[in-house]
Design a protein around this motif. Structure first.
Motif, mmCIF file in Angstrom:
data_model
loop_
_atom_site.group_PDB
_atom_site.id
_atom_site.type_symbol
_atom_site.label_atom_id
_atom_site.label_comp_id
_atom_site.label_asym_id
_atom_site.label_seq_id
_atom_site.Cartn_x
_atom_site.Cartn_y
_atom_site.Cartn_z
ATOM 1 N N LEU A 38 0.818 -1.214 0.000
ATOM 2 C CA LEU A 38 0.000 0.000 0.000
ATOM 3 C C LEU A 38 0.853 1.265 0.000
ATOM 4 O O LEU A 38 0.336 2.366 0.138
ATOM 5 C CB LEU A 38 -0.983 -0.015 1.174
ATOM 6 C CG LEU A 38 -2.073 -1.087 1.054
ATOM 7 C CD1 LEU A 38 -3.003 -1.052 2.250
ATOM 8 C CD2 LEU A 38 -2.858 -0.953 -0.239
ATOM 9 N N GLU A 39 2.160 1.124 -0.195
ATOM 10 C CA GLU A 39 3.037 2.274 -0.420
ATOM 11 C C GLU A 39 3.411 2.375 -1.895
ATOM 12 O O GLU A 39 4.098 3.299 -2.305
ATOM 13 C CB GLU A 39 4.320 2.166 0.418
ATOM 14 C CG GLU A 39 4.104 2.352 1.905
ATOM 15 C CD GLU A 39 3.549 1.081 2.560
ATOM 16 O OE1 GLU A 39 3.973 -0.021 2.196
ATOM 17 O OE2 GLU A 39 2.670 1.224 3.427
ATOM 18 N N SER A 40 2.974 1.414 -2.700
ATOM 19 C CA SER A 40 3.340 1.372 -4.116
ATOM 20 C C SER A 40 2.481 2.327 -4.936
ATOM 21 O O SER A 40 1.536 2.936 -4.429
ATOM 22 C CB SER A 40 3.188 -0.056 -4.633
ATOM 23 O OG SER A 40 1.831 -0.462 -4.545
ATOM 24 N N PRO A 68 6.152 12.876 -10.034
ATOM 25 C CA PRO A 68 7.345 13.265 -9.273
ATOM 26 C C PRO A 68 7.300 12.898 -7.782
ATOM 27 O O PRO A 68 8.337 12.670 -7.174
ATOM 28 C CB PRO A 68 7.404 14.782 -9.456
ATOM 29 C CG PRO A 68 6.705 15.025 -10.757
ATOM 30 C CD PRO A 68 5.618 13.984 -10.828
ATOM 31 N N GLN A 69 6.087 12.776 -7.209
ATOM 32 C CA GLN A 69 5.998 12.422 -5.783
ATOM 33 C C GLN A 69 6.173 10.926 -5.524
ATOM 34 O O GLN A 69 6.298 10.495 -4.387
ATOM 35 C CB GLN A 69 4.676 12.908 -5.202
ATOM 36 C CG GLN A 69 3.465 12.217 -5.780
ATOM 37 C CD GLN A 69 2.160 12.823 -5.291
ATOM 38 O OE1 GLN A 69 2.117 13.525 -4.284
ATOM 39 N NE2 GLN A 69 1.090 12.560 -6.013
ATOM 40 N N TRP A 70 6.187 10.111 -6.588
ATOM 41 C CA TRP A 70 6.386 8.672 -6.452
ATOM 42 C C TRP A 70 7.871 8.376 -6.565
ATOM 43 O O TRP A 70 8.517 8.753 -7.530
ATOM 44 C CB TRP A 70 5.631 7.902 -7.514
ATOM 45 C CG TRP A 70 4.157 8.146 -7.542
ATOM 46 C CD1 TRP A 70 3.382 8.678 -6.551
ATOM 47 C CD2 TRP A 70 3.273 7.884 -8.638
ATOM 48 N NE1 TRP A 70 2.080 8.753 -6.954
ATOM 49 C CE2 TRP A 70 1.981 8.275 -8.234
ATOM 50 C CE3 TRP A 70 3.450 7.351 -9.908
ATOM 51 C CZ2 TRP A 70 0.874 8.139 -9.062
ATOM 52 C CZ3 TRP A 70 2.341 7.221 -10.728
ATOM 53 C CH2 TRP A 70 1.068 7.606 -10.306
ATOM 54 N N THR A 71 8.424 7.680 -5.600
ATOM 55 C CA THR A 71 9.854 7.419 -5.558
ATOM 56 C C THR A 71 10.158 6.020 -6.070
ATOM 57 O O THR A 71 9.873 5.022 -5.401
ATOM 58 C CB THR A 71 10.379 7.562 -4.106
ATOM 59 O OG1 THR A 71 9.945 8.807 -3.593
ATOM 60 C CG2 THR A 71 11.882 7.467 -4.062
ATOM 61 N N GLN A 75 10.085 2.530 -3.889
ATOM 62 C CA GLN A 75 8.819 1.837 -4.070
ATOM 63 C C GLN A 75 8.817 0.890 -5.266
ATOM 64 O O GLN A 75 7.752 0.546 -5.769
ATOM 65 C CB GLN A 75 7.688 2.869 -4.211
ATOM 66 C CG GLN A 75 7.559 3.738 -2.984
ATOM 67 C CD GLN A 75 6.622 4.917 -3.201
ATOM 68 O OE1 GLN A 75 6.314 5.296 -4.309
ATOM 69 N NE2 GLN A 75 6.183 5.514 -2.111
ATOM 70 N N TRP A 76 9.976 0.465 -5.719
ATOM 71 C CA TRP A 76 10.052 -0.460 -6.848
ATOM 72 C C TRP A 76 10.494 -1.827 -6.352
ATOM 73 O O TRP A 76 11.543 -1.975 -5.740
ATOM 74 C CB TRP A 76 11.036 0.047 -7.908
ATOM 75 C CG TRP A 76 10.927 -0.757 -9.165
ATOM 76 C CD1 TRP A 76 11.664 -1.859 -9.497
ATOM 77 C CD2 TRP A 76 10.015 -0.558 -10.227
ATOM 78 N NE1 TRP A 76 11.272 -2.356 -10.712
ATOM 79 C CE2 TRP A 76 10.239 -1.565 -11.189
ATOM 80 C CE3 TRP A 76 9.003 0.379 -10.473
ATOM 81 C CZ2 TRP A 76 9.517 -1.662 -12.364
ATOM 82 C CZ3 TRP A 76 8.281 0.286 -11.642
ATOM 83 C CH2 TRP A 76 8.550 -0.729 -12.575
ATOM 84 N N ASP A 77 9.687 -2.850 -6.615
ATOM 85 C CA ASP A 77 9.990 -4.196 -6.163
ATOM 86 C C ASP A 77 10.417 -5.047 -7.364
ATOM 87 O O ASP A 77 9.622 -5.260 -8.288
ATOM 88 C CB ASP A 77 8.749 -4.804 -5.514
ATOM 89 C CG ASP A 77 8.980 -6.208 -4.976
ATOM 90 O OD1 ASP A 77 10.069 -6.781 -5.179
ATOM 91 O OD2 ASP A 77 8.052 -6.733 -4.337
ATOM 92 N N LEU A 126 -5.985 3.277 -7.646
ATOM 93 C CA LEU A 126 -6.862 4.284 -8.262
ATOM 94 C C LEU A 126 -6.777 5.585 -7.471
ATOM 95 O O LEU A 126 -6.661 6.669 -8.051
ATOM 96 C CB LEU A 126 -8.305 3.784 -8.321
ATOM 97 C CG LEU A 126 -9.320 4.775 -8.879
ATOM 98 C CD1 LEU A 126 -8.982 5.173 -10.321
ATOM 99 C CD2 LEU A 126 -10.732 4.199 -8.788
ATOM 100 N N GLY A 127 -6.814 5.501 -6.163
ATOM 101 C CA GLY A 127 -6.703 6.702 -5.330
ATOM 102 C C GLY A 127 -5.373 7.408 -5.507
ATOM 103 O O GLY A 127 -5.315 8.633 -5.602
ATOM 104 N N THR A 128 -4.288 6.646 -5.583
ATOM 105 C CA THR A 128 -2.952 7.216 -5.788
ATOM 106 C C THR A 128 -2.881 7.932 -7.133
ATOM 107 O O THR A 128 -2.350 9.048 -7.231
ATOM 108 C CB THR A 128 -1.881 6.098 -5.711
ATOM 109 O OG1 THR A 128 -1.947 5.493 -4.420
ATOM 110 C CG2 THR A 128 -0.484 6.639 -5.947
#
Length: 189
Positions: A38-40, A68-71, A75-77, A126-128
């Protein structure tokens, strides 16, 4: 049906006592994500639309360029990458969050239920996406698993059809597979 969980910009629908009515057109959505947490964040979205029992199922999908706010680093698996086969550098060809959210809303009538099989994960992605885009979804998410369990025969047919095919783990083909499976179950094929 009542909204069971609110995930910021996306609400998630669950069955609430009565049997939900399925009618055409049927909409399915699927996401691929940077990880199964849920951090992805979403990296691909697909939608499938069945306009009737006999009609062709329309499918649309796109990669999503990271906001830009996604790191990516945090957050990459790599395990998720092995499942869906989407590499980080592939995302540079994706639509922006604004473009992807606008396209999704253009496919669906306002307040339409769009079915998913990923439950709270799909609601999170969807929310993200909606928050990054600054655009609320015009539709509601419905949990297909909860819905089909209200009818034993449909549930058995749906689960048998799903078990007979492997998910491709790409958003468009996965949404299409779910949509085709429900149409077959509804027509008792």
């Amino acid at each position: 049906m009542d909204t069971a969980t609110d995930h910021s910009a996306g609400s998630f629908q669950t069955e609430n006592g009565g049997r939900p009515q399925l009618s055409f057109p049927l909409f399915f959505i699927d996401f691929e994500a940077s990880a199964l947490t849920l951090e992805s964040f979403p990296i691909e979205v697909g939608i499938a639309i069945a306009r009737g029992v006999e009609g062709t199922i329309e499918t649309w999908s796109t990669l999503i360029a990271p906001d830009p706010q996604w790191t990516l680093d945090d957050q990459w698996d790599p395990d998720a990458e092995r499942v869906h086969g989407i590499r980080r550098w592939d995302l540079r060809h994706g639509l922006s969050a604004v473009e992807a959210m606008a396209k999704l809303n253009a496919f669906v009538q306002p307040n339409q239920i769009v079915w998913c099989d990923g439950g709270h994960y799909d609601a999170h992605w969807l929310g993200t996406l909606a928050i990054a885009a600054g655009i609320a979804p015009a539709f509601r998410l419905g949990d297909i698993g909860t819905m089909v369990r209200t009818d034993v025969e449909i549930c058995d047919l749906y689960n048998a059809a799903l078990a007979s095919s492997l998910p491709p783990h790409r958003a468009g083909p996965d949404a299409r597979r779910l949509c085709e499976t429900l149409v077959r179950a509804l027509t008792r094929e």
